[in-house]
Design an enzyme around this catalytic site. Sequence first.
Site, short mmCIF file in Angstrom:
data_model
loop_
_atom_site.label_atom_id
_atom_site.label_comp_id
_atom_site.label_asym_id
_atom_site.label_seq_id
_atom_site.Cartn_x
_atom_site.Cartn_y
_atom_site.Cartn_z
N ASP A 121 0.83 -1.19 0.00
CA ASP A 121 0.00 0.00 0.00
C ASP A 121 0.88 1.26 0.00
O ASP A 121 1.90 1.32 0.71
CB ASP A 121 -0.88 -0.03 1.25
CG ASP A 121 -1.89 1.09 1.29
OD1 ASP A 121 -2.71 1.18 0.38
OD2 ASP A 121 -1.85 1.88 2.27
N GLU A 162 1.86 -0.43 -5.04
CA GLU A 162 0.91 0.63 -5.31
C GLU A 162 1.68 1.93 -5.15
O GLU A 162 1.90 2.40 -4.04
CB GLU A 162 -0.27 0.61 -4.34
CG GLU A 162 -1.30 1.67 -4.71
CD GLU A 162 -2.05 2.24 -3.50
OE1 GLU A 162 -3.17 2.73 -3.70
OE2 GLU A 162 -1.50 2.22 -2.39
#
Length: 539
Positions: free
Chosen positions: A207, A264
């Site tokens: 993330d 990401e």
Amino acid sequence: MTAEWWRDAVIYQIYPRSFADSTGDGYGDLPGSITKLDYLAKLGVDAVWFSPFYRSPMADAGYDVADYMDIDPMFGSLEDAQRLIAEAHARGLRVVVDLVPNHTSDEHAWFQAAIAAPPGSPEREYYLFRDGAGENGELPPNNWKSVFGGRGWTRLTAPDGTPEQWYLHLFDVKQPDLDWSSEKVRSGFDDVLRFWLDRGVDGFRIDVAHSLVKAEGLPDWDEEQSMLDGQSGPMWDQDGVHEVYRRWRRILDSYDGDRSLVAEAWVPDPTRLAMYLRPDEMHTAFNFEFLDCRWDAAEYRATISATRAADRAVGAPTTWVLSNHDVVRHASRFGLADPGASHEGIGVRDEQPDNVIGLRRARAASLMMLGLPGSAYLYQGEELGLPEHTTLPDDLRQDPTWVRSGFTRVGRDGCRIPMPWTADEPGLGFSPTGATWLPQPEAYRGLAADRQVDVPGSTWSLYRGALAARKRLDLGRGEIAWVDAPDHIVAFDNGAVRVMTNVLGAPVPLPSGYAVLLSSVDIDGDELPTDATVWLTAI
């Protein structure tokens, strides 16, 4: 299972609270997900990625982790997670889990110990605590803003009511940023990686992978922050982050089974993004430049060329994506007057997309994407052509963006609506009681899985056919060669397949000597219609 599977895998994202509910409480869970693994195997994907299912107070839908080594009771138990991994592997599906390393929950044991200890104590080394500015420390240490809106700092108050230090949170106030200059943090995450690798996971989705390291001295930065745009500034894409990923790569490489990392990273420069993909760092990274493309042929050609060139320079595959849990579903995004112009949430007061036109373009875009070499990610429900829920009542919104932006940005709830499995059941079959944590729009009924699986011409059948042909013809490991075509046509050869996408333009003749293998719309005659993609093979 092939070596370096991540180079050409098609990976299906499961947002657990919205995928399948086994208990009837209206929230999806791991046992519910297990019941749908046969559906995914039949669809033809290679792996599943699970958004966070860790123990969490759910201030940001699980991206505020209180314990990385436990499962939140909402989703089940560690035993359920272990069974899910085993059941997926039994069906030939690999499992990727989400890792959230930029921040924890404020309820994490590390943060609780830190705020119980005095400034300057070893416990505070885990997070970015700073003294305030101003005469009495009453001002934040710098002017950084939160991605969700408002300022990026919150001041602690001592038990006796005395104002104390400030802590950084680039996201919600309940998501304090970790200090990745601390060896305590680094070794702690080594343990987290090994915990899940030991349980058989095949990889991690990282993330906001570009955010861990902040510039020395935390200098001021005046620009507003947005998670879903290419980001620059002293809190993003700092060179020191690569040391973290080299360390993680060494851990993954010490395990059998070809484990992988996917980043990401909203990094707008393809050459900067490719740095995350050097041979001793990440294996893949989402191509958000592709996701961000408007429905424009020239933009697609330029983005595909630039990103593939940057990735090839470091020996990495390109990882394509059109939708996920943070952006407007592409079946609605492409139905805007300026198609694809915004991935920010859409609410009832905003322009409403034409979902019929949007779905036609979404099917064309998906078929184009799946014809490209590399890996690809699918977001749950896109294989059904699900649109965004753009008329969700404001009082039901749960995304912290809605509150922290002063009720000006509706946030991401519209793309996180529970899945429709069975058209004629309460809650469209999501839950045995019909309960759903967010309401489903009426449009979902006609798009339910039981209305589409094995139905010729359905979006589900288009995806299944594309995934089967992609695997059979080894398109994921291929190379593309651009084909001369009118400006509104994206045309390339990938091995034995010619892919042609008509973006907004007039119909064009199909080339002679080719037969239609797959098409996003019915081909009536020998022309490629507007807003359609076709896969062709030589006769």
